[in-house]
Motif scaffolding. Structure first.
Motif, mmCIF file in Angstrom:
data_model
loop_
_atom_site.group_PDB
_atom_site.id
_atom_site.type_symbol
_atom_site.label_atom_id
_atom_site.label_comp_id
_atom_site.label_asym_id
_atom_site.label_seq_id
_atom_site.Cartn_x
_atom_site.Cartn_y
_atom_site.Cartn_z
ATOM 1 N N SER A 148 0.982 -1.522 0.229
ATOM 2 C CA SER A 148 -0.096 -0.037 0.094
ATOM 3 C C SER A 148 1.000 1.183 -0.131
ATOM 4 O O SER A 148 1.154 2.547 -0.588
ATOM 5 N N PHE A 149 1.983 0.863 0.601
ATOM 6 C CA PHE A 149 2.684 2.834 0.877
ATOM 7 C C PHE A 149 3.012 2.733 -0.195
ATOM 8 O O PHE A 149 3.438 4.201 -1.426
ATOM 9 N N LEU A 150 4.000 1.686 -1.059
ATOM 10 C CA LEU A 150 4.249 1.884 -2.064
ATOM 11 C C LEU A 150 4.036 2.417 -3.522
ATOM 12 O O LEU A 150 3.794 3.016 -4.494
ATOM 13 N N SER A 203 4.127 -2.268 -16.423
ATOM 14 C CA SER A 203 4.626 -3.139 -15.937
ATOM 15 C C SER A 203 5.445 -3.487 -14.628
ATOM 16 O O SER A 203 6.076 -4.312 -13.706
ATOM 17 N N ILE A 204 6.409 -2.535 -14.862
ATOM 18 C CA ILE A 204 7.573 -1.780 -14.047
ATOM 19 C C ILE A 204 6.833 -1.296 -12.801
ATOM 20 O O ILE A 204 7.922 -1.972 -11.903
ATOM 21 N N PHE A 205 5.698 -1.074 -12.290
ATOM 22 C CA PHE A 205 5.280 -0.563 -11.464
ATOM 23 C C PHE A 205 4.820 -1.745 -10.137
ATOM 24 O O PHE A 205 4.737 -2.181 -8.833
ATOM 25 N N HIS A 206 4.366 -2.673 -11.307
ATOM 26 C CA HIS A 206 3.827 -4.530 -10.759
ATOM 27 C C HIS A 206 5.669 -5.011 -9.866
ATOM 28 O O HIS A 206 5.168 -5.444 -9.163
ATOM 29 N N GLY A 257 7.490 -6.924 -6.200
ATOM 30 C CA GLY A 257 8.528 -7.403 -5.777
ATOM 31 C C GLY A 257 8.913 -6.386 -4.779
ATOM 32 O O GLY A 257 10.003 -7.760 -3.457
ATOM 33 N N ALA A 258 9.034 -5.396 -4.231
ATOM 34 C CA ALA A 258 9.426 -4.888 -3.619
ATOM 35 C C ALA A 258 9.130 -5.024 -1.590
ATOM 36 O O ALA A 258 10.000 -5.576 -0.506
ATOM 37 N N SER A 259 7.621 -5.191 -2.130
ATOM 38 C CA SER A 259 7.272 -5.364 -0.552
ATOM 39 C C SER A 259 7.407 -7.268 -0.068
ATOM 40 O O SER A 259 7.926 -7.484 0.727
ATOM 41 N N ALA A 277 10.958 2.034 7.648
ATOM 42 C CA ALA A 277 12.036 3.111 6.702
ATOM 43 C C ALA A 277 11.064 3.397 5.326
ATOM 44 O O ALA A 277 10.888 4.845 4.809
ATOM 45 N N VAL A 278 10.331 1.960 4.812
ATOM 46 C CA VAL A 278 9.661 2.366 3.689
ATOM 47 C C VAL A 278 8.693 3.321 3.722
ATOM 48 O O VAL A 278 8.764 3.859 3.110
ATOM 49 N N LEU A 279 7.816 3.279 4.831
ATOM 50 C CA LEU A 279 6.383 3.674 5.391
ATOM 51 C C LEU A 279 6.834 5.951 5.013
ATOM 52 O O LEU A 279 6.601 5.863 3.808
ATOM 53 N N TRP A 280 8.138 6.241 5.631
ATOM 54 C CA TRP A 280 8.928 7.091 6.421
ATOM 55 C C TRP A 280 9.619 7.562 4.783
ATOM 56 O O TRP A 280 9.737 9.320 3.613
ATOM 57 N N GLY A 281 10.392 6.830 3.616
ATOM 58 C CA GLY A 281 10.466 7.126 2.967
ATOM 59 C C GLY A 281 9.637 7.610 1.934
ATOM 60 O O GLY A 281 10.038 8.384 0.400
#
Length: 317
Positions: free
Chosen positions: A92-94, A119-122, A127-129, A167-171
């Motif tokens: 959700s953050f991303l 496709s890059i967004f997905h 992937g990062a999640s 860290a992901v959230l605040w980034g």
């Protein structure tokens, strides 16, 4: 993942936290499911910009669902609950960053190739999640407490949790804030330029576009409002382990649980959605009863507002 039910508080306080957390997550589940349903039912909403909102709502929906499903009876389901909630909350953050990127590229960069990034967004979001969720397991020891699966962490586990979630959230908050600041500044400058080179009608259109875009500047506040108490709670737990502040934990689970509801209202209930709903209500509801739905039906004849507002200034390409 959503706020934990940690040791250091009483059984009664855990039940209160469970009720507050489940109640707020249920509201987010309902709000997110509504946006998902609108996307599936109304074909005219299936544009690229709203497709990003759809995946944001989908992530919020599953994040809320796994937050509600507490107290699993086995260790395996305990892992599934915690990892799933963590995965979808980070997603959700991303997804909010992809919306910010799309808006910035469309309005500031004047690019029309945003759909090529689908496709890059997905790959980026899912992937990062997944990577953050796997790294989250470092130093973790799962157990049960009240209505949640909770994690007994040593210092290594707490650092891993903070780095893979907060860290992901605040980034994401910093990126979104910087991006929306640039968009709004650009439109404000363009509006001032439009005064001398446009007629009154076009000038009013420009002001309407800017007004529509200004609301995007508040979107980073959704993540800030939802997770500030949770961040403070995690830092306090790291500095003073085993000394939980009950009032802070209540605010933590309350506002974290409401993130999906806030997102569904801010991102999802735009004029396109309201107009689509108004058109269906106009067809289905007898005229004598339509006055009860006037807040929705008033959008029936309005011009559709684009989710990604285009900058239209006469004489400027």
């Amino acid at each position: 993942m959503v706020a934990e039910a940690p040791p250091g508080i009483t059984a009664g306080e855990r039940r209160v936290l469970a009720a507050v957390g489940s109640g707020s997550a249920a509201l987010s589940l309902a709000g997110s499911a509504f946006i998902v349903l609108c996307y599936l039912l109304f074909r005219d909403l299936r544009k690229f910009s709203f497709k990003l909102v759809f995946f944001l709502a989908l992530s919020d929906m599953f994040c809320s669902f796994f937050s509600i499903v507490g107290d699993p009876s086995t260790t395996f389901f305990c892992y599934v609950q915690d990892y799933s909630a963590h995965f979808f909350c980070v997603a959700s953050f991303l997804w909010t960053t992809t919306i910010a990127f799309t808006l910035h590229r469309t309005v500031v960069k004047h690019k029309t190739d945003v759909e090529d990034f689908g496709s890059i967004f997905h790959l980026y979001v899912w992937g990062a999640s997944l990577v953050m969720t796997i790294l989250r397991s470092i130093g973790s020891d799962y157990g049960q407490s009240g209505a949640w699966c909770w994690t007994e962490n040593g210092s290594t586990g707490k650092v891993a949790h903070f780095m893979t979630f907060y860290a992901v959230l605040w980034g994401a908050i910093l990126y979104n804030g910087f991006t929306y600041f640039q968009v709004i500044r650009m439109l404000n400058n363009a509006r001032r330029m439009a005064v001398g080179i446009s007629d009154r009608s076009n000038h009013l259109d420009s002001r309407a576009d800017v007004k529509a875009l200004n609301r995007w500047g508040y979107y980073p506040l959704i993540l800030i409002g939802s997770w500030t108490f949770g961040t403070i709670n995690r830092i306090h737990d790291f500095i003073y382990p085993g000394h939980k502040l009950f009032w802070l934990s209540v605010l933590d689970v309350l506002f974290a649980g409401l993130m999906g509801l806030f997102n569904s209202i801010a991102y999802g209930l735009n004029s396109s959605v309201r107009r689509a709903i108004a058109e269906r209500l106009d067809m289905w509801i007898p005229e004598r009863h339509q006055r009860w739905f006037s807040p929705w039906l008033k959008f029936r004849g309005e011009q559709q507002e684009s989710e990604l507002v285009s900058l239209k200034i006469e004489g400027q390409q």
